[in-house]
Scaffold this active site. Structure first.
Site, PDB file in Angstrom:
ATOM      1  N   LYS A 116       0.826  -1.210   0.000  1.00 29.17           N
ATOM      2  CA  LYS A 116       0.000   0.000   0.000  1.00 29.17           C
ATOM      3  C   LYS A 116       0.857   1.255   0.000  1.00 29.17           C
ATOM      4  O   LYS A 116       0.497   2.250  -0.623  1.00 29.17           O
ATOM      5  CB  LYS A 116      -0.979  -0.003   1.183  1.00 29.17           C
ATOM      6  CG  LYS A 116      -2.091  -1.027   1.012  1.00 29.17           C
ATOM      7  CD  LYS A 116      -3.233  -0.800   1.970  1.00 29.17           C
ATOM      8  CE  LYS A 116      -4.383  -1.767   1.677  1.00 29.17           C
ATOM      9  NZ  LYS A 116      -5.471  -1.691   2.643  1.00 29.17           N
TER      10      LYS A 116
ATOM     11  N   LYS B  63      -4.034 -11.447  -6.693  1.00 32.38           N
ATOM     12  CA  LYS B  63      -5.215 -11.778  -5.897  1.00 32.38           C
ATOM     13  C   LYS B  63      -6.360 -10.848  -6.289  1.00 32.38           C
ATOM     14  O   LYS B  63      -6.116  -9.686  -6.630  1.00 32.38           O
ATOM     15  CB  LYS B  63      -4.830 -11.657  -4.418  1.00 32.38           C
ATOM     16  CG  LYS B  63      -5.796 -10.919  -3.535  1.00 32.38           C
ATOM     17  CD  LYS B  63      -5.269 -10.676  -2.148  1.00 32.38           C
ATOM     18  CE  LYS B  63      -5.586  -9.245  -1.732  1.00 32.38           C
ATOM     19  NZ  LYS B  63      -6.758  -9.035  -0.921  1.00 32.38           N
TER      20      LYS B  63
ATOM     21  N   LYS C  54     -10.205  -5.050  -4.857  1.00 30.42           N
ATOM     22  CA  LYS C  54     -10.922  -3.880  -5.379  1.00 30.42           C
ATOM     23  C   LYS C  54      -9.953  -2.901  -6.018  1.00 30.42           C
ATOM     24  O   LYS C  54     -10.189  -2.377  -7.100  1.00 30.42           O
ATOM     25  CB  LYS C  54     -11.714  -3.210  -4.245  1.00 30.42           C
ATOM     26  CG  LYS C  54     -13.000  -3.946  -3.927  1.00 30.42           C
ATOM     27  CD  LYS C  54     -13.508  -3.667  -2.533  1.00 30.42           C
ATOM     28  CE  LYS C  54     -12.894  -4.627  -1.531  1.00 30.42           C
ATOM     29  NZ  LYS C  54     -13.444  -4.600  -0.198  1.00 30.42           N
TER      30      LYS C  54
HETATM   31  N1  AQP Z   1      -8.740 -12.424  -3.245  1.00 29.36           N
HETATM   32  C1  AQP Z   1      -9.078 -12.863  -2.028  1.00 29.36           C
HETATM   33  N2  AQP Z   1      -9.137 -14.189  -1.792  1.00 29.36           N
HETATM   34  C2  AQP Z   1      -9.489 -14.650  -0.569  1.00 29.36           C
HETATM   35  N3  AQP Z   1      -9.818 -13.842   0.468  1.00 29.36           N
HETATM   36  C3  AQP Z   1      -9.778 -12.521   0.262  1.00 29.36           C
HETATM   37  N4  AQP Z   1     -10.046 -11.466   1.078  1.00 29.36           N
HETATM   38  C4  AQP Z   1      -9.851 -10.319   0.382  1.00 29.36           C
HETATM   39  N5  AQP Z   1      -9.454 -10.588  -0.870  1.00 29.36           N
HETATM   40  C5  AQP Z   1      -9.400 -11.952  -0.983  1.00 29.36           C
HETATM   41  C6  AQP Z   1     -10.505 -11.598   2.453  1.00 29.36           C
HETATM   42  O1  AQP Z   1     -11.702 -10.848   2.599  1.00 29.36           O
HETATM   43  C7  AQP Z   1     -11.784 -10.349   3.936  1.00 29.36           C
HETATM   44  C8  AQP Z   1     -12.111  -8.878   3.917  1.00 29.36           C
HETATM   45  O2  AQP Z   1     -11.020  -8.249   3.306  1.00 29.36           O
HETATM   46  P1  AQP Z   1     -10.756  -6.721   3.268  1.00 29.36           P
HETATM   47  O3  AQP Z   1     -11.958  -5.951   3.489  1.00 29.36           O
HETATM   48  O4  AQP Z   1      -9.552  -6.436   4.089  1.00 29.36           O
HETATM   49  O5  AQP Z   1     -10.501  -6.694   1.789  1.00 29.36           O
HETATM   50  P2  AQP Z   1      -9.240  -6.300   1.142  1.00 29.36           P
HETATM   51  O6  AQP Z   1      -8.164  -7.296   1.357  1.00 29.36           O
HETATM   52  O7  AQP Z   1      -9.012  -4.898   1.490  1.00 29.36           O
HETATM   53  O8  AQP Z   1      -9.864  -6.478  -0.247  1.00 29.36           O
HETATM   54  P3  AQP Z   1      -9.281  -5.879  -1.446  1.00 29.36           P
HETATM   55  O9  AQP Z   1     -10.286  -6.012  -2.486  1.00 29.36           O
HETATM   56  O10 AQP Z   1      -7.935  -6.488  -1.649  1.00 29.36           O
HETATM   57  O11 AQP Z   1      -9.205  -4.353  -1.034  1.00 29.36           O
HETATM   58  P4  AQP Z   1      -8.172  -3.297  -1.447  1.00 29.36           P
HETATM   59  O12 AQP Z   1      -7.854  -3.582  -2.875  1.00 29.36           O
HETATM   60  O13 AQP Z   1      -8.920  -2.035  -1.240  1.00 29.36           O
HETATM   61  O14 AQP Z   1      -7.014  -3.449  -0.519  1.00 29.36           O
HETATM   62  C9  AQP Z   1     -10.433 -10.622   4.591  1.00 29.36           C
HETATM   63  O15 AQP Z   1     -10.577 -11.722   5.457  1.00 29.36           O
HETATM   64  C10 AQP Z   1      -9.520 -10.968   3.439  1.00 29.36           C
HETATM   65  O16 AQP Z   1      -8.543 -11.908   3.821  1.00 29.36           O
END
Ligand code: AQP
Length: 327
Positions: free
Chosen positions: A114, A194, A197
């Site tokens: 990040k 992975k 978003k």
């Molecule tokens: N690709 C994934 N595969 C499996 N589990 C996933 N999680 C997120 N992406 C995957 C799991 O979802 C839960 C909530 O996650 P979060 O709100 O922390 O989501 P994130 O990781 O912020 O999702 P993004 O889409 O990757 O967000 P950005 O891009 O904004 O950082 C967690 O339990 C996570 O492990």
């Protein structure tokens, strides 16, 4: 009867939840409600650690609440709340800041990724993100935390924070176990990273079926299949990874035979996937529509959730402050 074990997990309000979130975490949360005392939180305080638009945040928090309830989080069977409505999280975070060595924070993979993206705006909040996450978990003395694989490092960090606190002030916080979901690491439509978003490589859980098809149709498959007659290897195909999450065993075997024998093409395979995926997502989209028509129900659930969460959080925080010598 012994009390049920407790779990805590959180999700960021950063747009719609995607199938990575769903199969990695939310689906597991829904299942675990039967056996655990569950706390689920929409982590708006985490969302402000990166550049964001304060005008959009309220809607995003609201969308996250609707998406998660539509996906199966039932306020009658779990405590669902907005993180900032329980200010005790931020206060415990400060206490834990004071037992955590700085060096460990800079080594976190998520921080490195990040801060690379946020070059102009690497805040202390982004660095301290894992300490707030540790506070979210420890304040409920959670026994376990169901997450996707990407969060395993932060969970190890949380256990380390608990050990440090306990070592210095006396045994107080349990070390929470990590529960990884069925889709431990759901890959994005690009097949390279992975699903996430911020990478814009996702399928939203409540997207319309046509919009999902428009994303699936051009999605990457086994590169060996340049023509329809080329045989493929399902294990090298990103689309097959999605099939494993939604397609029944028998049909999976037919797909393996069809792909390796080139009797079905990638578009045929994607059509089957779309049909099976929509069997999971259609009811969620419909429940979400219904919830949007009854905002009072959602608001009441979040208020009640915050009230229940605060009662537990306050007690843990008071105990931690006492151990640390705060009057
Ligand atoms: N690709 C994934 N595969 C499996 N589990 C996933 N999680 C997120 N992406 C995957 C799991 O979802 C839960 C909530 O996650 P979060 O709100 O922390 O989501 P994130 O990781 O912020 O999702 P993004 O889409 O990757 O967000 P950005 O891009 O904004 O950082 C967690 O339990 C996570 O492990």
């Amino acid at each position: 009867m012994s009390p049920r074990k407790r779990i805590l997990s959180g999700i960021q309000p950063s747009g719609t939840i995607h199938i990575g979130n769903y199969f990695g975490a939310v689906e597991n949360w829904v299942r675990l409600m039967a056996d655990y005392d569950c706390f689920f939180t929409i982590v708006d305080l985490h969302a402000i650690t990166v550049t964001y638009d304060p005008k959009l945040l309220p809607q995003r928090v609201w969308d996250a609440a609707l998406d998660n309830m539509a996906a199966g989080l039932d306020p009658a069977r779990c405590t669902i709340f907005i993180q900032s409505h329980v200010p005790e999280h931020a206060e415990l975070c400060w206490l834990l800041n004071c037992v955590t060595p700085l060096g460990e924070l800079g080594r976190m993979t998520q921080f490195k990724e990040k801060s690379e993206r946020e070059r102009e705006n690497v805040t202390a909040g982004l660095l301290n993100y894992p300490i707030l996450q540790a506070a979210d978990i420890l304040i409920y003395k959670a026994d376990a935390v169901p997450v996707g694989e990407d969060q395993a490092q932060h969970l190890e960090f949380t256990r380390e924070v608990a050990r440090r606190f306990n070592g210095r002030f006396g045994d107080y916080f349990p070390e929470p176990a990590t529960l990884i979901g069925r889709g431990a690491r759901v890959m994005g439509l690009d097949g390279d990273s992975k699903m996430s978003k911020s990478m814009d490589n996702f399928i939203g859980v409540t997207e319309e079926p046509d919009a999902i098809w428009e994303k699936l149709r051009p999605a990457k498959t086994d590169e060996a299949r340049k023509r329809r007659t080329d045989p493929g290897s399902p294990d090298k195909c990103n689309i097959f990874g999605y099939h494993k999450l939604v397609t029944p065993e028998g049909e999976l075997r037919e797909i393996v035979a069809g792909c390796t024998g080139a009797s079905i093409g990638c578009i045929d395979c994607k059509k089957i996937l779309h049909r099976n995926l929509m069997k999971v997502l259609d009811p969620i989209r419909e429940r979400r529509r219904d919830l949007a028509l009854h905002p009072d129900r959602v608001r009441e659930a979040l208020d009640e959730g915050a009230r229940k969460a605060r009662a537990v959080a306050r007690e843990t925080l008071d105990g931690a402050k006492k151990l640390m010598g705060l009057l």
